[in-house]
Design a protein around this motif. Structure first.
Motif, PDB file in Angstrom:
ATOM      1  N   VAL A 124       0.838  -1.203   0.000  1.00 22.95           N
ATOM      2  CA  VAL A 124       0.000   0.000   0.000  1.00 22.95           C
ATOM      3  C   VAL A 124       0.869   1.248   0.000  1.00 22.95           C
ATOM      4  O   VAL A 124       2.004   1.236   0.484  1.00 22.95           O
ATOM      5  N   LEU A 125       0.293   2.308  -0.553  1.00 23.22           N
ATOM      6  CA  LEU A 125       0.912   3.628  -0.474  1.00 23.22           C
ATOM      7  C   LEU A 125       0.158   4.419   0.592  1.00 23.22           C
ATOM      8  O   LEU A 125      -1.061   4.288   0.730  1.00 23.22           O
ATOM      9  N   CYS A 126       0.889   5.232   1.322  1.00 18.43           N
ATOM     10  CA  CYS A 126       0.269   6.035   2.372  1.00 18.43           C
ATOM     11  C   CYS A 126       0.892   7.425   2.331  1.00 18.43           C
ATOM     12  O   CYS A 126       2.110   7.558   2.206  1.00 18.43           O
ATOM     13  N   ALA A 127       0.063   8.454   2.395  1.00 16.72           N
ATOM     14  CA  ALA A 127       0.590   9.813   2.460  1.00 16.72           C
ATOM     15  C   ALA A 127       1.480   9.932   3.692  1.00 16.72           C
ATOM     16  O   ALA A 127       1.121   9.438   4.775  1.00 16.72           O
ATOM     17  N   ALA A 128       2.640  10.557   3.532  1.00 14.73           N
ATOM     18  CA  ALA A 128       3.560  10.719   4.673  1.00 14.73           C
ATOM     19  C   ALA A 128       2.901  11.552   5.770  1.00 14.73           C
ATOM     20  O   ALA A 128       3.136  11.327   6.959  1.00 14.73           O
ATOM     21  N   ASP A 129       2.074  12.514   5.376  1.00 17.53           N
ATOM     22  CA  ASP A 129       1.325  13.329   6.347  1.00 17.53           C
ATOM     23  C   ASP A 129       0.088  12.540   6.744  1.00 17.53           C
ATOM     24  O   ASP A 129      -0.928  12.586   6.058  1.00 17.53           O
ATOM     25  N   ILE A 130       0.179  11.792   7.822  1.00 16.75           N
ATOM     26  CA  ILE A 130      -0.940  10.922   8.205  1.00 16.75           C
ATOM     27  C   ILE A 130      -0.978  10.847   9.727  1.00 16.75           C
ATOM     28  O   ILE A 130       0.040  11.063  10.393  1.00 16.75           O
ATOM     29  N   TYR A 131      -2.140  10.529  10.262  1.00 12.84           N
ATOM     30  CA  TYR A 131      -2.304  10.305  11.698  1.00 12.84           C
ATOM     31  C   TYR A 131      -1.318   9.236  12.157  1.00 12.84           C
ATOM     32  O   TYR A 131      -1.155   8.210  11.495  1.00 12.84           O
ATOM     33  N   GLY A 132      -0.659   9.450  13.292  1.00 11.70           N
ATOM     34  CA  GLY A 132       0.351   8.523  13.789  1.00 11.70           C
ATOM     35  C   GLY A 132      -0.172   7.118  14.007  1.00 11.70           C
ATOM     36  O   GLY A 132       0.551   6.136  13.821  1.00 11.70           O
ATOM     37  N   GLY A 133      -1.448   6.990  14.393  1.00  5.32           N
ATOM     38  CA  GLY A 133      -2.044   5.669  14.593  1.00  5.32           C
ATOM     39  C   GLY A 133      -2.113   4.884  13.295  1.00  5.32           C
ATOM     40  O   GLY A 133      -1.940   3.654  13.291  1.00  5.32           O
ATOM     41  N   SER A 134      -2.362   5.594  12.191  1.00  7.44           N
ATOM     42  CA  SER A 134      -2.428   4.925  10.876  1.00  7.44           C
ATOM     43  C   SER A 134      -1.066   4.352  10.509  1.00  7.44           C
ATOM     44  O   SER A 134      -0.968   3.206  10.050  1.00  7.44           O
TER      45      SER A 134
END
Length: 373
Positions: A85-95
């Motif tokens: 998966v790709l995830c935006a670097a700016d994301i909630y820490g829990g994610s």
């Protein structure tokens, strides 16, 4: 005696009764025709899921025990062992903790995409990449994603777009209408809105994905309790009144804080000098939400003094209640990132996140003035 309650009662039961085997067969033959066991479905959790589904314009939704469970359900709807998966670097820490610590153990890998590169995903895509996870407004620096552009980019590469819409709420932005495949919320925040519920909801744009979400919810036991569901539905009824009030107060506060010498920066999409201000205006219909971050001196003593002096913004590490609060990303939500990741995202000692409530704004301004004095 016929009882016709105006409000759905609380079905505080774990199990439902059947007359006989015929009724049991009807349960399995006509899904949704009756209830069996509250992990599989309860009138209260279904009411919440359907209400958020309607607001977001989805085809089906599942209510979960927390926002984290909603994120988990969304990822598992599309991924299995071996997927990427790709995830935006700016994301909630829990994610990011969920992806790094738990889904990695299940053989699901992740690559983090810097905000500046979200619209050029091809260099991050692998043959097994399934989706991109991002936030409408990022936590904690309030960067705003162009969801229509992201959806087009993802679909062009055969990826699904999963959007955490917690900060914006469906009153400000409806990601599915902009092309997202799944939208999720920590219902704990704006949807419930009163800091007294822990819950989540995941909504799908496609019926097969909605069925998969339901399956994940039932088999992993992510189900929300009847009482929490009932409280969340109660809170949801004023969402359309609360969001403009949060937004109005936050804009006034952001403008005020920009003038304060002790405040080095204000991150709020409603300010004309915010890098995504025009996008936020178009995507949010003129509302910018109640969340902002401010940068004080990078000195813990200064931050502590501000927290101690403020009376109307207690340090309570959550957000989006009717009462204002503040949080400290470096010490709470983004605590488990590496120092390099924290620095890259601009999460420093002086960064404080404000959740602006719906109190009389002059009271909030007066409190901030004395706290910063």
């Amino acid at each position: 005696m016929h009882i016709h309650p105006k409000i759905t009662p609380i079905y505080q039961t774990s199990v439902f009764k059947f007359e006989d085997l015929n009724e049991l067969e009807l349960y399995f033959g006509e899904p949704g025709s009756r209830y069996l066991y509250s992990r599989n479905g309860n009138p209260n959790s279904d009411e919440l899921a359907e209400a958020v589904n309607r607001l977001e314009g989805g085809v089906g939704a599942v209510a979960t025990g927390s926002g984290m469970a909603a994120i988990f359900a969304a990822l598992l709807a599309f991924c299995q062992a071996g997927d990427h998966v790709l995830c935006a670097a700016d994301i909630y820490g829990g994610s990011s903790s969920l992806l790094n610590q738990e889904l990695s153990r299940m053989g699901i890998t992740v690559t983090y995409v810097p905000f500046e590169e979200l619209y050029a995903l091809d260099r991050f895509v692998q043959p097994t990449t399934r989706l991109l996870l991002c936030e409408t407004m990022s936590n904690p620096l309030l960067r705003v994603a162009d969801l229509r552009r992201l959806a087009d980019g993802c679909h062009g590469l055969g990826l699904k777009l999963v959007v955490d819409n917690t900060f914006a709420s469906p009153i400000i932005t409806r990601p599915l209408a902009l092309g997202a495949d799944v939208v999720l919320h920590s219902v704990t925040k704006y949807i419930s809105g009163h800091s007294d519920v822990t819950a989540g909801v995941t909504v799908a744009a496609d019926a097969a994905v909605a069925a998969r979400l339901k399956q994940v919810g039932v088999l992993y036991g992510l189900t929300l309790s009847p009482m929490e569901s009932w409280l969340a539905v109660r809170g949801l009824k004023t969402l359309h009144l609360r969001m403009p009030a949060h937004s109005h107060n936050a804009l006034a506060i952001a403008k005020f804080l920009q003038q304060q010498p002790a405040v080095r920066a204000v991150y709020y999409p409603g300010l004309p000098d915010h890098p995504q201000h025009v996008l936020a205006q178009e995507q949010g219909g003129g509302l910018f939400g109640g969340m902002m971050s401010i940068l004080l001196a990078d000195d813990a003593t200064v931050v502590n003094r501000f927290m101690q002096r403020s009376q109307r913004f207690p340090f309570a590490p959550s957000l989006a209640g009717v009462d204002s609060s503040l949080s400290y990303p470096l010490g709470t939500s983004h605590r488990y990132l590496t120092p390099e990741q924290q620095a890259e995202l601009g999460i420093t000692v002086g960064l404080v996140r404000l959740s602006v409530g719906i109190e009389p704004v002059e009271e909030l301004l007066a409190d901030l003035a004395q706290a910063l004095a």
